[in-house]
Design an enzyme around this catalytic site. Structure first.
Site, PDB file in Angstrom:
ATOM      1  CG  ASP A  65      -3.660   3.417  19.365  1.00 10.93           C
ATOM      2  OD1 ASP A  65      -3.527   1.847  19.173  1.00 10.93           O
ATOM      3  OD2 ASP A  65      -4.871   3.807  19.247  1.00 10.93           O
ATOM      4  CB  THR A  67     -10.626   1.855  13.446  1.00 12.96           C
ATOM      5  OG1 THR A  67      -9.863   3.265  13.512  1.00 12.96           O
ATOM      6  CG2 THR A  67     -11.758   1.673  14.457  1.00 12.96           C
ATOM      7  CG  HIS A  76      -4.376   2.451  -8.622  1.00 16.36           C
ATOM      8  ND1 HIS A  76      -5.697   2.310  -9.241  1.00 16.36           N
ATOM      9  CD2 HIS A  76      -3.712   1.576  -9.661  1.00 16.36           C
ATOM     10  CE1 HIS A  76      -5.653   1.292 -10.049  1.00 16.36           C
ATOM     11  NE2 HIS A  76      -4.777   0.938 -10.225  1.00 16.36           N
ATOM     12  CB  CYS A 133      -4.777   3.028  15.731  1.00 12.70           C
ATOM     13  SG  CYS A 133      -5.843   3.678  14.393  1.00 12.70           S
ATOM     14  CG  HIS A 191      -2.262   5.419 -11.381  1.00 11.02           C
ATOM     15  ND1 HIS A 191      -3.656   5.325 -11.216  1.00 11.02           N
ATOM     16  CD2 HIS A 191      -2.059   4.217 -12.162  1.00 11.02           C
ATOM     17  CE1 HIS A 191      -4.137   4.288 -11.763  1.00 11.02           C
ATOM     18  NE2 HIS A 191      -2.995   3.687 -12.444  1.00 11.02           N
TER      19      HIS A 191
END
Ligand code: RB5
Length: 144
Positions: free
Chosen positions: A8, A67, A98, A65, A133
């Protein structure tokens, strides 16, 4: 690898650095926007990247973005996408090993370009380990 990259406005500057890093490391990287620092809505770009990976047009996606949280939530709404928010290099390698994550998400506000490079090195240096996994991943999105 073919990598779709989006962000963004908060990730706009870092996205340019990530694109250059990818090309310098032999990847084909496509910029899915935005193309200026004007304020935009992160779900639009996260979805574009995630859908291009889910449809098989790209091997993996990378989204940023402020965060990394918003883009990870949005990308994970697309079927077939396992988007991982990596807060550091170890998160990135474990997300590949994983979780077989196919979209890497990280914060452009809590990482500088050097930290972003470490995350990218870790992500591309790790491979899915399969085995137990795979069984766990199959339980996330059962075939219908
Ligand atoms: C934009 O200000 C900010 O909300 C966005 O970049 C992101 O951090 C959302 O999760």
């Amino acid at each position: 690898m073919k990598i779709a990259v989006g962000s963004d406005h908060a990730g706009y500057e870092m996205k340019k650095h990530v694109l250059a890093w990818l090309v310098a490391h032999g990847h084909y990287a496509e910029d899915m926007g935005p193309f200026s620092e004007e304020s935009v809505d992160y779900p639009d770009f996260a979805r574009k990247v995630a859908e291009s990976v889910a449809q098989g047009s790209f091997d993996q996606g990378i989204v940023m973005c402020g965060t990394g949280i918003g883009v990870s939530i949005a990308a994970n709404k697309v079927s077939g996408i396992r988007a991982a928010l990596a807060c550091g290099p170890e998160f990135a390698s474990l997300a590949r090993q994983h979780n077989n994550a196919n979209v890497l998400c990280f914060s452009a506000r809590f990482n500088d370009n050097a930290a972003a490079e470490k995350i990218l090195e870790s992500w591309f240096g790790a491979e899915f380990e399969g085995g137990r996994h795979q069984r766990r991943i199959d339980k996330i999105e059962p075939a219908c």
